[in-house]
Scaffold this motif. Structure first.
Motif, PDB file in Angstrom:
ATOM      1  N   ALA A  59       2.708  11.409  -9.673  1.00  0.00           N
ATOM      2  CA  ALA A  59       2.476  11.254  -8.232  1.00  0.00           C
ATOM      3  C   ALA A  59       1.325  10.292  -7.969  1.00  0.00           C
ATOM      4  O   ALA A  59       1.394   9.452  -7.067  1.00  0.00           O
ATOM      5  N   PHE A  60       0.254  10.404  -8.767  1.00  0.00           N
ATOM      6  CA  PHE A  60      -0.899   9.518  -8.609  1.00  0.00           C
ATOM      7  C   PHE A  60      -0.491   8.062  -8.865  1.00  0.00           C
ATOM      8  O   PHE A  60      -0.909   7.159  -8.126  1.00  0.00           O
TER       9      PHE A  60
ATOM     10  N   PHE B  24      -2.017  14.364  -4.776  1.00  0.00           N
ATOM     11  CA  PHE B  24      -2.313  13.354  -5.794  1.00  0.00           C
ATOM     12  C   PHE B  24      -1.649  12.015  -5.468  1.00  0.00           C
ATOM     13  O   PHE B  24      -2.183  10.964  -5.825  1.00  0.00           O
ATOM     14  N   PHE B  25      -0.509  12.067  -4.780  1.00  0.00           N
ATOM     15  CA  PHE B  25       0.079  10.819  -4.296  1.00  0.00           C
ATOM     16  C   PHE B  25      -0.881  10.137  -3.330  1.00  0.00           C
ATOM     17  O   PHE B  25      -1.154   8.932  -3.436  1.00  0.00           O
ATOM     18  N   GLY B  26      -1.391  10.895  -2.368  1.00  0.00           N
ATOM     19  CA  GLY B  26      -2.347  10.344  -1.415  1.00  0.00           C
ATOM     20  C   GLY B  26      -3.609   9.865  -2.091  1.00  0.00           C
ATOM     21  O   GLY B  26      -4.168   8.820  -1.733  1.00  0.00           O
TER      22      GLY B  26
ATOM     23  N   PHE C  17       7.578   4.498   0.612  1.00  0.00           N
ATOM     24  CA  PHE C  17       6.869   5.072  -0.525  1.00  0.00           C
ATOM     25  C   PHE C  17       6.538   6.549  -0.288  1.00  0.00           C
ATOM     26  O   PHE C  17       6.505   7.333  -1.237  1.00  0.00           O
ATOM     27  N   VAL C  18       6.307   6.919   0.953  1.00  0.00           N
ATOM     28  CA  VAL C  18       6.092   8.334   1.254  1.00  0.00           C
ATOM     29  C   VAL C  18       7.379   9.109   1.004  1.00  0.00           C
ATOM     30  O   VAL C  18       7.362  10.214   0.435  1.00  0.00           O
TER      31      VAL C  18
ATOM     32  N   GLY D 125      -7.901  11.348   5.982  1.00  0.00           N
ATOM     33  CA  GLY D 125      -6.908  11.717   6.996  1.00  0.00           C
ATOM     34  C   GLY D 125      -5.488  11.541   6.488  1.00  0.00           C
ATOM     35  O   GLY D 125      -4.625  12.402   6.705  1.00  0.00           O
ATOM     36  N   ARG D 126      -5.246  10.434   5.784  1.00  0.00           N
ATOM     37  CA  ARG D 126      -3.907  10.198   5.235  1.00  0.00           C
ATOM     38  C   ARG D 126      -3.553  11.245   4.182  1.00  0.00           C
ATOM     39  O   ARG D 126      -2.433  11.761   4.138  1.00  0.00           O
ATOM     40  N   ILE D 127      -4.526  11.589   3.321  1.00  0.00           N
ATOM     41  CA  ILE D 127      -4.283  12.572   2.264  1.00  0.00           C
ATOM     42  C   ILE D 127      -3.986  13.947   2.874  1.00  0.00           C
ATOM     43  O   ILE D 127      -3.134  14.692   2.375  1.00  0.00           O
ATOM     44  N   ILE D 128      -4.684  14.291   3.961  1.00  0.00           N
ATOM     45  CA  ILE D 128      -4.424  15.564   4.645  1.00  0.00           C
ATOM     46  C   ILE D 128      -2.984  15.613   5.150  1.00  0.00           C
ATOM     47  O   ILE D 128      -2.274  16.608   4.970  1.00  0.00           O
ATOM     48  N   SER D 129      -2.533  14.518   5.765  1.00  0.00           N
ATOM     49  CA  SER D 129      -1.159  14.479   6.279  1.00  0.00           C
ATOM     50  C   SER D 129      -0.139  14.554   5.158  1.00  0.00           C
ATOM     51  O   SER D 129       0.883  15.242   5.274  1.00  0.00           O
ATOM     52  N   TYR D 130      -0.403  13.846   4.063  1.00  0.00           N
ATOM     53  CA  TYR D 130       0.519  13.905   2.927  1.00  0.00           C
ATOM     54  C   TYR D 130       0.593  15.326   2.373  1.00  0.00           C
ATOM     55  O   TYR D 130       1.675  15.792   1.980  1.00  0.00           O
TER      56      TYR D 130
END
Length: 228
Positions: free
Chosen positions: A7-8, A162-164, A139-140, A49-54
């Motif tokens: 994922a990373f 981990f993607f975020g 990509f999401v 913020g993006r990682i929270i949404s992911y």
């Protein structure tokens, strides 16, 4: 290769694409405080913020995937996800253009309104990062295809986290330095990414075929997770 590492890496490779697509938005959000320290903090909040949404998307997709796992559909789910990923890879390799439509623009209209409201807030970078994480993105979707194949909700959330996290380093560097990575470098990496996606799709299909090959196509047993 562990699921979180995969994922990373998807996030890290995909962030080159993100710089071109979402980078201008990150660069354009004004910092309400002056100074290099505040700039770094604001841009870090945007990434957070993006990682929270992911992670929230991981929670939602994990609940869906968990029901499918309980129904014994994990093999078909893995193969179906792999086929979708292969289609996405082939569309990029063979440069199949997807034209924007009025329906797509209509879908984005609420996001544009939210961006306008968020700009006036003290936590504008965090809020805009969260909104940005919900925008339609190939990509999401690719990451969500991996998350839905996780055996439980916590694993799906961790996968998307981990993607975020993988998308953050290059995006943060580009935002702070106002686009340090040049277009030529991004174009070169973007040529390689579809082949990485192609391999990922093949791997998902092999996982679902239950060939009893450790890590590549591990044996699936009812009520147990795929070997990580």
């Amino acid at each position: 290769m562990s699921e979180t590492y995969l994922a990373f890496m998807i996030g890290l490779l995909g962030s080159v694409h993100c710089i071109g697509m979402c980078g201008p938005l990150a660069f354009a959000v004004p910092s309400l405080q002056k100074g290099a320290g505040w700039l770094l903090l604001d841009k870090s909040m945007y990434q957070a913020g993006r990682i929270i949404s992911y992670s929230i998307l991981g929670l939602i997709i994990g609940l869906i995937g968990n029901q499918l796992w309980m129904a014994g559909m994990q093999q078909g789910l893995s193969i179906f996800s792999g086929l979708l990923i292969l289609l996405a890879a082939c569309s990029r390799i063979f440069k199949v253009a997807v034209r924007s439509s009025s329906k797509y623009n209509l879908l984005l209209k609420p996001f544009h309104q939210l961006f306008g409201y968020a700009l006036k807030h003290k936590a504008n970078h965090l809020i805009i990062g969260m909104i940005n994480g919900l925008l339609p993105c190939g990509f999401v979707y690719l990451a969500l295809a991996g998350a839905v194949n996780q055996p439980g909700v916590p694993e799906a959330i961790t996968y998307m986290f981990f993607f975020g996290l993988g998308t953050a380093p290059l995006m943060l560097i580009a935002a702070v330095t106002s686009g340090m990575t040049g277009a030529i470098l991004r174009n070169r990496i973007n040529r390689v990414i579809p082949y990485f996606i192609l391999c990922l799709g093949i791997w998902f299909i092999l996982r679902g075929l239950d060939l009893n090959i450790p890590y590549l196509s591990p044996a699936l047993h009812s009520g147990t997770a795929v070997c990580k």
